[in-house]
Design a protein around this motif. Structure first.
Motif: not given
Length: 144
Positions: A123-128, A131-132, A135, A142
């Motif tokens: 999973t890409r960070s920006e797809d969570n 978390t996003t 931030w 991000l």
């Protein structure tokens, strides 16, 4: 090449002669870093200049480890006696993309389930959004 800790208090410059890196699986490194293994780049001691000195922890009767006491970032490993080289943590380099793993060390301690994780979904960070969203609320963007 440059590197340092997460908070930026400890910084270093290292003259790098090789793209080689390795993974250490020993129990001491796992405990010191909290990871299943740690990636290191081996560098002659004389080719590392600390812009702000790290803190040091004597992790065993034969070695010590540089780290940042402000943020906890592990920065390396060096023998106490007769050390000509220091292992710097690959992840502490500002841009570690040039390094290539060439071998494993302490394979007797390797955690078999973590030896090859290439089959696992990613999973890409920006797809969570969990978390996003945090931030974006905290700093408006991000992290890099």
């Amino acid at each position: 090449m440059t590197g340092g800790c997460q908070c930026g208090r400890v910084r270093y410059t290292a003259e790098i002669d090789s793209d080689d890196a390795y993974l250490c699986h020993c129990r001491m490194c796992r405990c010191a870093t909290g990871g299943a293994s740690i990636a290191f780049v081996n560098v002659p001691v004389g080719q590392v200049r600390w812009e702000h000195a790290p803190d040091w922890y004597q992790s065993s009767p034969i070695a010590r480890r540089p780290f940042c006491s402000s943020c906890g970032t592990p920065l390396g490993f060096v023998f106490l006696e007769g050390a000509t080289n220091i292992d710097l943590t690959l992840g502490s380099f500002d841009d570690p993309t040039r390094f290539v793993p060439t071998h494993h060390f302490a394979v007797e301690s390797m955690l078999p389930a973590w030896a090859d994780t290439s089959h696992l979904p990613g999973t890409r960070s920006e797809d969570n959004p969990n978390t996003t969203d945090r931030w974006i609320q905290a700093v408006g963007k991000l992290p890099d």
